[in-house]
Design a protein around this motif. Sequence first.
Motif, short mmCIF file in Angstrom:
data_model
loop_
_atom_site.label_atom_id
_atom_site.label_comp_id
_atom_site.label_asym_id
_atom_site.label_seq_id
_atom_site.Cartn_x
_atom_site.Cartn_y
_atom_site.Cartn_z
N LYS A 76 0.83 -1.21 0.00
CA LYS A 76 0.00 0.00 0.00
C LYS A 76 0.87 1.26 0.00
O LYS A 76 0.52 2.26 -0.64
CB LYS A 76 -0.94 -0.01 1.19
CG LYS A 76 -2.07 -1.05 1.05
CD LYS A 76 -3.07 -0.96 2.19
CE LYS A 76 -4.24 -1.91 1.95
NZ LYS A 76 -5.26 -1.84 3.02
N GLU A 85 -4.25 2.51 -5.79
CA GLU A 85 -4.86 1.92 -4.62
C GLU A 85 -4.64 0.41 -4.69
O GLU A 85 -4.99 -0.22 -5.69
CB GLU A 85 -6.36 2.21 -4.55
CG GLU A 85 -7.04 1.58 -3.35
CD GLU A 85 -8.55 1.74 -3.37
OE1 GLU A 85 -9.22 1.22 -2.46
OE2 GLU A 85 -9.08 2.37 -4.32
N LYS A 87 -5.42 -3.33 -3.41
CA LYS A 87 -6.42 -4.12 -2.71
C LYS A 87 -5.95 -5.56 -2.58
O LYS A 87 -5.81 -6.27 -3.58
CB LYS A 87 -7.76 -4.08 -3.47
CG LYS A 87 -8.42 -2.72 -3.49
CD LYS A 87 -9.78 -2.79 -4.17
CE LYS A 87 -10.50 -1.45 -4.14
NZ LYS A 87 -11.85 -1.53 -4.78
#
Length: 272
Positions: A76, A85, A87
């Motif tokens: 991250k 971003e 995930k």
Amino acid sequence: MKLKRRFGLVFTSVILAGVLTACGTSDDKDESSTGSSNDTDKNVLIMGTSADYPPFEFVETATGEEIKGFDVDLAKALGKKLGYEVKPKDIDFNGLIPALENGQADLVLAGMTPTPERIKTVDFSDTYYTSRNMIITKKGSDIKTPADLEGKTVGVQLASIQEGLVTDLVKEEKLDIKVEKLNRIPEIVQQIISGRYDAAVIEDTVSKGYLADNKELVGSLIEDGSEEAGSAIAFKKDSKLKDEFNEKLKEMKENGEVEKLVLKWFGDGAAK
């Protein structure tokens, strides 16, 4: 990367088409970008991981289903510096490389070592962490070294570097070892506790967490030849993400950010 293209309606009106182009609809996004085929947002990257490997990646079921750990924080932080971003997505360890190849993941952080066999199918970043291996047994066991595994049943994680290590003991050292392969580390540990396995070989940093939680277990560091090539980020072959992440990883290693994460998750001993 396996691509999934979306097509909007075809408008005959030149004016209407121009308006839609200027507005930048979601269907106009370039889906040949770095985003996973499972996500239409090119700024979202799916991180494949095997969330059974604390403190690298794990789920605290008592507090929710969020995947956390050293690898997650690192991914991250790198993604944020690059405008992505990240995930996390939980996948069995032996399915991580296939997930990269078929587009289910954009990158993999899972304490994975760039072995010659893996390098044939995926690309790896520079190493971000180096560790060693440990033999885990029940208290009172006389198993302390690889030679002591002779005639024993030993658990390893499927497709892991530890599987390769124990397999080499069988093939090259001619040790009579029954090698049991499971997908998840907690399952292996439970098999030792129940007495079905005599021992397991697990990465030392991960082992420490299980030893702390299970007082009936003990660990012995493998001294000879146990130094690993280290953990690295895996990408699909020829992915542009490799160079992008390498650049920021180098910066984080030089400015101390990686060391701070090591201290957070592993403690002072692991950072030395």
